[in-house]
Enzyme design. Structure first.
Site, PDB file in Angstrom:
ATOM      1  N   LYS A   1       2.129   9.982   8.147  1.00  0.00           N
ATOM      2  CA  LYS A   1       1.437   9.800   9.589  1.00  0.00           C
ATOM      3  C   LYS A   1       2.175  10.373  10.737  1.00  0.00           C
ATOM      4  O   LYS A   1       2.031  11.457  10.988  1.00  0.00           O
ATOM      5  CB  LYS A   1       1.400   8.152   9.471  1.00  0.00           C
ATOM      6  CG  LYS A   1       0.558   7.626   8.370  1.00  0.00           C
ATOM      7  CD  LYS A   1      -0.129   6.292   8.546  1.00  0.00           C
ATOM      8  CE  LYS A   1      -1.259   5.883   7.675  1.00  0.00           C
ATOM      9  NZ  LYS A   1      -0.725   5.129   6.500  1.00  0.00           N
TER      10      LYS A   1
ATOM     11  N   PHE B   1       1.094  -1.150   0.045  1.00  0.00           N
ATOM     12  CA  PHE B   1       0.203  -0.259   0.020  1.00  0.00           C
ATOM     13  C   PHE B   1       0.932   1.225   0.041  1.00  0.00           C
ATOM     14  O   PHE B   1       1.662   1.417   0.814  1.00  0.00           O
ATOM     15  CB  PHE B   1      -0.862   0.055   1.306  1.00  0.00           C
ATOM     16  CG  PHE B   1      -1.831   1.095   1.221  1.00  0.00           C
ATOM     17  CD1 PHE B   1      -2.875   1.439   0.380  1.00  0.00           C
ATOM     18  CD2 PHE B   1      -1.354   2.311   2.037  1.00  0.00           C
ATOM     19  CE1 PHE B   1      -3.759   2.502   0.543  1.00  0.00           C
ATOM     20  CE2 PHE B   1      -2.320   3.327   1.808  1.00  0.00           C
ATOM     21  CZ  PHE B   1      -3.548   3.546   1.254  1.00  0.00           C
TER      22      PHE B   1
ATOM     23  N   ASP C   1       9.512   2.647   1.689  1.00  0.00           N
ATOM     24  CA  ASP C   1       7.910   3.554   2.153  1.00  0.00           C
ATOM     25  C   ASP C   1       7.855   3.396   3.573  1.00  0.00           C
ATOM     26  O   ASP C   1       7.183   2.365   4.050  1.00  0.00           O
ATOM     27  CB  ASP C   1       6.620   2.988   1.466  1.00  0.00           C
ATOM     28  CG  ASP C   1       5.524   3.765   1.684  1.00  0.00           C
ATOM     29  OD1 ASP C   1       5.547   4.192   2.788  1.00  0.00           O
ATOM     30  OD2 ASP C   1       4.398   3.460   0.982  1.00  0.00           O
TER      31      ASP C   1
HETATM   32  C1  LIG Z   1      -0.857   5.388   4.894  1.00  0.00           C
HETATM   33  C2  LIG Z   1       0.192   5.114   4.090  1.00  0.00           C
HETATM   34  C3  LIG Z   1       0.488   5.832   2.845  1.00  0.00           C
HETATM   35  C4  LIG Z   1      -0.646   6.977   2.381  1.00  0.00           C
HETATM   36  O1  LIG Z   1      -0.439   8.059   3.042  1.00  0.00           O
HETATM   37  P1  LIG Z   1      -1.630   9.217   3.042  1.00  0.00           P
HETATM   38  O2  LIG Z   1      -1.041  10.488   4.190  1.00  0.00           O
HETATM   39  O3  LIG Z   1      -2.801   8.577   3.304  1.00  0.00           O
HETATM   40  O4  LIG Z   1      -1.385   9.701   1.515  1.00  0.00           O
HETATM   41  C5  LIG Z   1       1.211   5.353   1.965  1.00  0.00           C
HETATM   42  N1  LIG Z   1       2.174   4.361   2.390  1.00  0.00           N
HETATM   43  C6  LIG Z   1       1.848   3.679   3.490  1.00  0.00           C
HETATM   44  C7  LIG Z   1       2.616   2.574   3.802  1.00  0.00           C
HETATM   45  C8  LIG Z   1       0.767   3.893   4.380  1.00  0.00           C
HETATM   46  O5  LIG Z   1       0.686   3.138   5.518  1.00  0.00           O
END
Ligand SMILES: *Cc1c(COP(=O)(O)O)cnc(C)c1O
Length: 384
Positions: free
Chosen positions: A238, A124, A209
């Site tokens: 986050k 994700f 990521d």
């Molecule tokens: C939550 C998340 C995203 C997306 O972040 P947003 O601030 O919602 O755009 C991308 N990568 C990972 C691993 C995430 O957990």
């Protein structure tokens, strides 16, 4: 408000630490914390102070000028990581878009126009078109077709599948050190090391990521540090904002190839949000904080394992304070609903997959709060 998800018929009015309070005054123990966002809990003094002070000085001079908090936060992040430069953004998806653009630009300059980025099944990376295409969520390949091309998929912890996805168009491999939305699935340490060796051997960039795993969530400042590897690019989101919209793209000097006009954004690096990020990261690198996250994570892990053993359930997994309890069946959504409706004290938990529960409390959650969470959880499991 536009419908995008079913929402319960309640309004949250205030929060403090591990607690949320709704419009009726009912309190909820929060082990979701805005999806691993409020790393210091709800409305912590550090963030309230940073916002109040900075709002008296300067909100946003434009991203085309330097500002103090952004410089200080960039200095702090680069000092505590293997990266040399930072680009600030507002969301995780936006930071990942930046990482994709940076890798493609680097591929154009250094690898004959190579642009493909190998990503992973069930991964994700966000909800923009490119980050949805980079994600490996089942069904997302057709949801808003056509996809952005150039994201062949490999399988996590399967190096051969990565090798098979690499060709002369490949410029990078991008992964979450722990797949969060897939149900807290950690990349194995050995896999990360072999992946780093493979990408180095093939002259490919490694992109971590760490939007969910970064900024202390796993008990180290960044999850890549568990494997002792050094990626070329990393994204944060986050937790770095502790609840406000802030994200970051970090890269090693040799990869920083953006030219004027390639990248930007109206709100990027504004001092109001970076002042909050600075307060958050300063707290997280303060003496003893990360050791405490690791210890609290081990405690939560032990309590979840005990619960699983007592009931003969499959177990739990995770890293630090990002953990999942594996359920014996698909009762996850029912447990989430039961927790919300529990009275007089509600419990907020999350079920990214129906067969598991995910826990992502504040990083300063106490053992008493963990004990209470388990007591409430046992209550709703028992009552089913
Ligand atoms: C939550 C998340 C995203 C997306 O972040 P947003 O601030 O919602 O755009 C991308 N990568 C990972 C691993 C995430 O957990």
């Amino acid at each position: 408000m536009m419908f995008v998800t079913p929402r319960p018929e309640l309004i949250f009015e205030s929060g403090e630490g591990a607690w949320l309070f709704d419009h009726t005054g009912k309190r909820y123990l929060d082990f979701v914390q805005g999806w691993a966002v409020n790393c210091l809990g709800h409305c912590p003094p550090e963030i309230r102070q940073a916002l109040a002070r900075q709002s008296e000085w300067l909100l946003n001079p434009s991203p085309a000028f330097y500002n103090g908090p952004a410089l200080k936060l960039a200095e702090l992040l680069t000092r505590h990581s293997c990266f040399d430069r930072v680009f600030f953004a507002n969301t995780g998806a936006e930071a990942n878009e930046g990482a994709i653009k940076l890798a493609r630009k680097w591929g154009r300059q250094h690898k004959g126009g190579a642009y493909e980025i190998v990503t992973f099944r069930d991964g994700f990376h966000g909800r923009t078109l490119a980050t949805m295409s980079a994600s490996g969520k089942p069904g997302w390949d057709t949801l808003f077709a056509p996809q952005v091309p150039g994201f062949p998929k490999a399988r996590l912890n399967d190096l051969d599948s990565v090798r098979a996805a690499i060709n002369e168009r490949t410029v990078a491999v991008m992964l979450e050190p722990v797949q969060g939305e897939a149900g807290v699935v950690p990349a194995e340490i050995e896999f990360l090391r072999e992946l780093r060796a493979l990408t180095e051997e093939r002259g490919l960039l490694l992109i971590a990521d760490e939007v969910q795993t970064g900024v202390g969530r796993t008990g180290k400042l960044f999850a890549y540090q568990h494997a002792g590897i050094e990626p070329d690019i990393m994204t944060l989101g986050k937790g770095i904002g502790g609840g406000v919209p802030l994200s970051a793209l970090l890269a090693r000097e040799t990869v920083c190839c953006f030219e004027a006009g390639d990248q930007g954004g109206t709100y990027n690096g504004n001092p109001l949000m970076t002042a909050v990020g600075l307060a958050v990261v300063q707290k997280i690198v303060s003496p003893g904080f990360l050791e405490n996250v690791a210890a609290t994570g081990a405690y939560l892990s032990q309590r979840l394992r005990d619960l699983a053993e007592r009931r003969g359930w499959p177990g739990e997994r995770g890293l630090g304070l990002l953990r999942a309890l594996i359920l014996p069946d698909e009762r996850g959504p029912a447990l989430v609903k039961a927790g919300l409706e529990l009275a007089p004290t509600g419990l907020l938990i999350n079920s990214p997959r129906p067969n598991l529960l995910r826990f992502m409390p504040a990083l300063n959650v106490s053992r008493e709060e963990i004990d209470l969470m388990l007591e409430l959880l046992e209550g709703i499991i028992g009552q089913e």
